[in-house]
Motif scaffolding. Structure first.
Motif, PDB file in Angstrom:
ATOM      1  N   PRO A  41       0.967  -0.873  -0.226  1.00 36.85           N
ATOM      2  CA  PRO A  41       0.232  -0.229   0.349  1.00 36.85           C
ATOM      3  C   PRO A  41       1.029   0.812   0.524  1.00 36.85           C
ATOM      4  CG  PRO A  41      -1.208  -1.489   2.026  1.00 36.85           C
ATOM      5  CD  PRO A  41       0.002  -2.514   0.972  1.00 36.85           C
ATOM      6  N   HIS A  42       2.111   1.321   0.756  1.00 35.59           N
ATOM      7  CA  HIS A  42       3.092   2.516   0.412  1.00 35.59           C
ATOM      8  C   HIS A  42       3.156   2.768  -0.554  1.00 35.59           C
ATOM      9  CE1 HIS A  42       5.878   5.610   2.515  1.00 35.59           C
ATOM     10  NE2 HIS A  42       6.423   5.097   1.645  1.00 35.59           N
ATOM     11  N   TYR A  43       3.459   1.605  -1.487  1.00 32.35           N
ATOM     12  CA  TYR A  43       4.944   2.077  -2.965  1.00 32.35           C
ATOM     13  C   TYR A  43       3.524   1.953  -3.723  1.00 32.35           C
ATOM     14  CZ  TYR A  43       9.497   0.059  -1.552  1.00 32.35           C
ATOM     15  OH  TYR A  43      10.650   0.997  -1.142  1.00 32.35           O
ATOM     16  N   HIS A  44       2.372   2.041  -3.412  1.00 32.92           N
ATOM     17  CA  HIS A  44       1.341   1.770  -4.497  1.00 32.92           C
ATOM     18  C   HIS A  44       0.803   3.467  -3.818  1.00 32.92           C
ATOM     19  CE1 HIS A  44       0.375  -1.632  -6.982  1.00 32.92           C
ATOM     20  NE2 HIS A  44       0.376  -2.054  -5.456  1.00 32.92           N
ATOM     21  N   ALA A  45       0.584   4.223  -2.695  1.00 27.28           N
ATOM     22  CA  ALA A  45       0.707   5.348  -2.862  1.00 27.28           C
ATOM     23  C   ALA A  45       1.828   6.281  -3.616  1.00 27.28           C
ATOM     24  CB  ALA A  45       0.217   5.764  -1.394  1.00 27.28           C
ATOM     25  N   ILE A  46       3.095   6.162  -3.400  1.00 29.16           N
ATOM     26  CA  ILE A  46       4.589   6.275  -3.517  1.00 29.16           C
ATOM     27  C   ILE A  46       3.891   6.628  -5.669  1.00 29.16           C
ATOM     28  CG2 ILE A  46       6.799   6.741  -4.037  1.00 29.16           C
ATOM     29  CD1 ILE A  46       4.913   7.864  -1.214  1.00 29.16           C
ATOM     30  N   ILE A  47       3.763   5.364  -5.894  1.00 28.79           N
ATOM     31  CA  ILE A  47       3.409   5.205  -7.201  1.00 28.79           C
ATOM     32  C   ILE A  47       2.787   7.071  -7.655  1.00 28.79           C
ATOM     33  CG2 ILE A  47       2.466   4.094  -9.130  1.00 28.79           C
ATOM     34  CD1 ILE A  47       3.583   1.481  -7.203  1.00 28.79           C
ATOM     35  N   GLY A  48       0.441   6.954  -7.041  1.00 33.73           N
ATOM     36  CA  GLY A  48       0.029   7.767  -7.548  1.00 33.73           C
ATOM     37  C   GLY A  48       0.520   8.992  -7.302  1.00 33.73           C
ATOM     38  N   ARG A  49       2.091   9.357  -6.036  1.00 36.04           N
ATOM     39  CA  ARG A  49       2.419  10.765  -5.766  1.00 36.04           C
ATOM     40  C   ARG A  49       3.450  11.150  -7.092  1.00 36.04           C
ATOM     41  NH1 ARG A  49       4.454  11.095  -0.114  1.00 36.04           N
ATOM     42  NH2 ARG A  49       3.619  13.731  -0.641  1.00 36.04           N
ATOM     43  N   ILE A  50       4.410   9.953  -7.542  1.00 36.62           N
ATOM     44  CA  ILE A  50       5.071  10.425  -8.738  1.00 36.62           C
ATOM     45  C   ILE A  50       4.151  10.425  -9.578  1.00 36.62           C
ATOM     46  CG2 ILE A  50       6.717   8.903  -9.480  1.00 36.62           C
ATOM     47  CD1 ILE A  50       7.961   7.487  -7.505  1.00 36.62           C
ATOM     48  N   ALA A  57      11.012   5.349  -8.593  1.00 40.09           N
ATOM     49  CA  ALA A  57      10.985   5.859 -10.076  1.00 40.09           C
ATOM     50  C   ALA A  57      12.700   5.574 -10.237  1.00 40.09           C
ATOM     51  CB  ALA A  57      12.290   6.835  -9.092  1.00 40.09           C
ATOM     52  N   HIS A  58      13.114   4.589 -10.206  1.00 39.24           N
ATOM     53  CA  HIS A  58      13.471   3.139 -10.980  1.00 39.24           C
ATOM     54  C   HIS A  58      13.474   2.052 -11.641  1.00 39.24           C
ATOM     55  CE1 HIS A  58      18.478   1.634 -11.551  1.00 39.24           C
ATOM     56  NE2 HIS A  58      17.910   1.104 -10.953  1.00 39.24           N
ATOM     57  N   GLU A  59      12.761   1.817 -10.432  1.00 38.96           N
ATOM     58  CA  GLU A  59      12.017   0.122 -11.638  1.00 38.96           C
ATOM     59  C   GLU A  59      10.876   0.059 -11.447  1.00 38.96           C
ATOM     60  OE1 GLU A  59      13.266  -2.505 -11.152  1.00 38.96           O
ATOM     61  OE2 GLU A  59      15.559  -2.280  -9.614  1.00 38.96           O
ATOM     62  N   GLY A  60      10.332   1.608 -11.462  1.00 41.81           N
ATOM     63  CA  GLY A  60       8.715   2.152 -11.660  1.00 41.81           C
ATOM     64  C   GLY A  60       8.922   2.952 -12.883  1.00 41.81           C
ATOM     65  N   ARG A  61       8.145   4.824 -12.850  1.00 41.04           N
ATOM     66  CA  ARG A  61       8.125   4.768 -13.811  1.00 41.04           C
ATOM     67  C   ARG A  61       8.870   6.201 -12.858  1.00 41.04           C
ATOM     68  NH1 ARG A  61       1.682   4.437 -14.890  1.00 41.04           N
ATOM     69  NH2 ARG A  61       2.092   2.026 -16.803  1.00 41.04           N
ATOM     70  N   PRO A  62       9.605   6.929 -13.549  1.00 36.26           N
ATOM     71  CA  PRO A  62       9.407   7.503 -14.562  1.00 36.26           C
ATOM     72  C   PRO A  62      10.656   6.553 -15.751  1.00 36.26           C
ATOM     73  CG  PRO A  62      10.616   9.049 -14.078  1.00 36.26           C
ATOM     74  CD  PRO A  62      10.029   8.130 -13.023  1.00 36.26           C
ATOM     75  N   GLY A  63      11.671   5.233 -14.659  1.00 37.51           N
ATOM     76  CA  GLY A  63      12.802   3.809 -14.813  1.00 37.51           C
ATOM     77  C   GLY A  63      12.336   2.765 -15.426  1.00 37.51           C
ATOM     78  N   HIS A  64      12.524   1.834 -14.985  1.00 39.01           N
ATOM     79  CA  HIS A  64      12.693   0.292 -15.709  1.00 39.01           C
ATOM     80  C   HIS A  64      10.986  -0.080 -16.396  1.00 39.01           C
ATOM     81  CE1 HIS A  64      16.284  -1.046 -15.587  1.00 39.01           C
ATOM     82  NE2 HIS A  64      16.426  -0.890 -14.249  1.00 39.01           N
ATOM     83  N   GLU A  65      10.033   0.661 -16.088  1.00 35.40           N
ATOM     84  CA  GLU A  65       8.137   0.139 -16.705  1.00 35.40           C
ATOM     85  C   GLU A  65       7.876   1.307 -16.911  1.00 35.40           C
ATOM     86  OE1 GLU A  65       4.380  -0.102 -16.221  1.00 35.40           O
ATOM     87  OE2 GLU A  65       5.539   1.641 -15.374  1.00 35.40           O
ATOM     88  N   LEU A  66       8.372   2.288 -17.321  1.00 35.82           N
ATOM     89  CA  LEU A  66       7.596   3.625 -18.059  1.00 35.82           C
ATOM     90  C   LEU A  66       8.604   2.961 -19.135  1.00 35.82           C
ATOM     91  CD1 LEU A  66       7.222   7.367 -17.502  1.00 35.82           C
ATOM     92  CD2 LEU A  66       8.536   6.522 -19.486  1.00 35.82           C
ATOM     93  N   GLN A  67       9.774   2.559 -19.481  1.00 39.06           N
ATOM     94  CA  GLN A  67      10.971   1.923 -20.458  1.00 39.06           C
ATOM     95  C   GLN A  67      10.156   1.078 -21.538  1.00 39.06           C
ATOM     96  OE1 GLN A  67      14.464   0.749 -19.274  1.00 39.06           O
ATOM     97  NE2 GLN A  67      15.158   1.978 -21.121  1.00 39.06           N
ATOM     98  N   PHE A  68       9.889  -0.451 -20.419  1.00 35.71           N
ATOM     99  CA  PHE A  68       9.793  -0.910 -21.609  1.00 35.71           C
ATOM    100  C   PHE A  68       7.872  -0.887 -21.726  1.00 35.71           C
ATOM    101  CE2 PHE A  68      12.001  -3.095 -18.017  1.00 35.71           C
ATOM    102  CZ  PHE A  68      13.045  -3.495 -19.929  1.00 35.71           C
TER     103      PHE A  68
END
Length: 594
Positions: free
Chosen positions: A327-336, A417-428
């Protein structure tokens, strides 16, 4: 396990791309032409590594198993040489400049693959971690995003691994024969002893992980095969202890030619001495930046300390419990994502981002946070997954095996930011939604451009994060600089593992579990690869600086970032050429006309 991986191989590390079913628009004619040429090379390597091919969406390989039959390197080399000859013939007849570039990329990738095969034969006594091979092949099919019809092939593949189908030899027998055929050649390097110990410790996790996957997906009729799996891997472990361990080496260091190849194939194209100097400077400058911000973080958090090390270690005590992590990481995803939109940093994918914690078996396979890429061949809407490993499973016998480096609140920003967005996940996801050629994805892949983008993404988000997250992000950057000098220093005999450990724990504030995982990474899991983060980041930052200086007020950050992602996984030199030719120059020419 000891085989040198090369960009040609499809895997979670090499990330193929082709025939995007979900692409927003049809591929340009030159991409279709390039991909048609690439299919031959793709099929060549898939014959030897079918699990990796099926993981990327090539369902025709779902029931096939890894080739460990005699003379593997020689057969792979011959098949690759035939592919190179065909590609060169096509290059001689091709007029399209982009297709020509792609053909040259594929030829270089195939030549690098054969260089790896040659080095394997010349130097290495190859030991295969069969438990890991089988788990990887099963996990490729037994996932939520894999179609149910394809999941059913997992049992067929398992029976073939075990020799329970006519015409198939148990994988453990092939691996044993492969090792024993060269066992008496004293010139060949045996596997590193700690590598073998780790493989033995992980075997139970792989068996349990496969059982859990069969239960989760209700694969019927598997009990006999699962029992045979347990027995065969027990037998393989006993053989490993009696035959392989006496031949194992105690010194992790590779011959210089092998380490040089490792750096070359991950994309580092400068001498190790230069890499170490640049990384050491970055390390000192990052420490200074951390020391500047640490007192402000301490004041805002009520921490009675001023040294950055003390402040980071207090922040790390703000641990999330297992129920709160996702839940904490998903909240950070939304804020990013909100920040990305507000600041016009990059175009976000249309699909939502997926993040979850790893199972014990996945943590044994990849003991660090990572991106599980989506199938980029014939993608049917599947997404990449940001997977957070919580440490090496306790059952492996590793002391202090749990991480505290990724589960404290402030760390979630930079890691997302590294593994997710705007990093690897966004890259793929960007490749899926925009479409790039095979040559500019799988066959141009190296760790430098992939990890460089992810570390660059951390830097893009840094100014907008809370102060404590900024300090955690700088600590993550400090680790990448440390990697880029510790890895070569260890492999060239310029520092002891004990001193490297002290730097990681004292100066980088790494947990014991992370410090040990890092040392394993530098010394036997993937020598050289850890240098790719800093070097790729530095090259991308240099390219952005060049573009900004040339374009002045016409430079647009969002347009630049979108352009970089649209190029797929091009290595730094190829990317720089494209940025200068198709991003900087057209804008400058348009400005002159206006």
């Amino acid at each position: 396990m000891n085989r040198f991986t090369v960009p040609m191989l499809l895997s979670a590390a090499t990330l193929a791309a082709s025939n995007y079913a979900t692409a927003a628009t049809p591929s340009p004619a030159w991409i279709e032409k390039s991909n048609a040429a690439a299919q031959m090379l793709l099929k060549t390597q898939a014959e030897f590594n079918p699990e990796n091919a099926s993981q990327q969406g090539m369902a025709e390989y779902d029931d096939k198993v890894i080739d460990l039959k005699p003379d593997l390197e020689a057969r792979e080399r011959a098949a690759t040489l035939a592919a190179i000859r065909q590609l060169r013939s096509q290059l001689e007849q091709e007029n399209d400049l982009k297709v020509q570039q792609d053909l040259r990329i594929m030829i270089r990738a195939a030549e690098l693959a054969n260089e790896g095969h040659d080095l394997n034969e010349r130097y290495m006594l190859l030991y295969e971690d069969v438990g890991q091979d089988i788990f990887s092949g099963q996990f490729a099919l037994l996932q939520d995003q894999v179609a149910p019809a394809r999941r059913a092939q997992a049992l067929v593949r398992l029976k073939r691994y075990l020799g329970l189908e006519a015409g198939y030899t148990p994988l453990i027998k092939l691996a044993q024969a492969r090792f024993e055929a060269l066992h008496g050649n004293a010139r060949l390097l045996g596997p590193y002893s700690k590598e073998i110990e780790q493989a033995l410790g992980n075997t139970g996790e792989y068996v349990d992980g496969i059982r859990q996957l069969y239960a989760k997906y209700k694969i019927a009729g598997a009990e006999a095969a699962l029992s045979a799996l347990q027995q065969q891997l027990d037998d393989y472990s006993a053989w490993t202890k009696s035959v392989v361990m006496p031949r194992a080496r105690s010194d992790f260091k590779l011959p210089p030619e092998l380490y040089a190849f490792q750096l070359k194939q991950i994309g580092v194209d400068i001498p190790p001495a230069q890499l170490m100097r640049e990384a050491q400077l970055e390390f000192m400058e990052t420490q200074a930046a951390m020391q500047l911000i640490a007192p402000m973080v301490a004041k805002s958090q009520g921490i009675n300390a001023s040294d950055y090390r003390d402040v980071v270690n207090v922040l790390k005590k703000q641990q999330l419990d297992k129920q709160s992590i996702e839940p904490h990481y998903h909240a950070i995803i939304g804020r990013i994502e909100e920040i990305i939109r507000r600041e016009n940093i990059i175009t976000l994918p249309q699909r939502p981002m997926v993040m979850r914690t790893a199972s014990d078996a996945e943590s044994a396979q990849v003991p660090a946070p990572h991106m599980q890429p989506p199938p980029l061949v014939n993608n049917q809407g599947e997404s990449g997954e940001f997977i957070l490993s919580l440490g090496v499973p306790a059952s492996t016998g590793v002391a202090n095996a749990r991480f505290d480096d990724f589960t404290y609140k402030a760390a979630a920003w930079s890691l997302t930011a590294h593994e997710g967005r705007p990093g690897h996940e966004l890259q793929f996801a960007g490749m899926l939604e925009g479409g790039v050629s095979l040559a500019r994805s799988v066959f141009s892949f190296n760790s430098v451009n992939v990890e460089g983008w992810a570390l660059y993404s951390e830097a893009e988000m840094l100014p907008y994060e809370p102060q404590e997250a900024q300090l955690a992000a700088l600590d993550a950057r400090l680790l990448r600089a440390a990697r880029a000098f510790l890895d070569p220093m260890l492999n060239l005999g310029l520092i002891t593992p004990e001193r490297a450990h002290d730097i990681l724990v004292h100066d980088v504030c790494a947990s014991e579990a992370l410090a040990q995982e890092e040392l394993d990474r530098y010394t036997f899991q993937s020598p050289g690869q850890a240098t790719s983060y800093f070097y790729g980041y530095a090259r991308l930052m240099q390219l952005r600086a060049e573009a900004q200086i040339a374009m002045g007020p016409r430079f647009n950050r969002k347009a630049f970032n979108d352009f970089v992602v649209s190029q797929g996984l091009l290595p730094p030199d190829e990317l720089a050429h494209e940025v200068r030719k198709d991003f900087v120059q057209p804008t400058l020419l348009a400005g002159q006309k206006s």
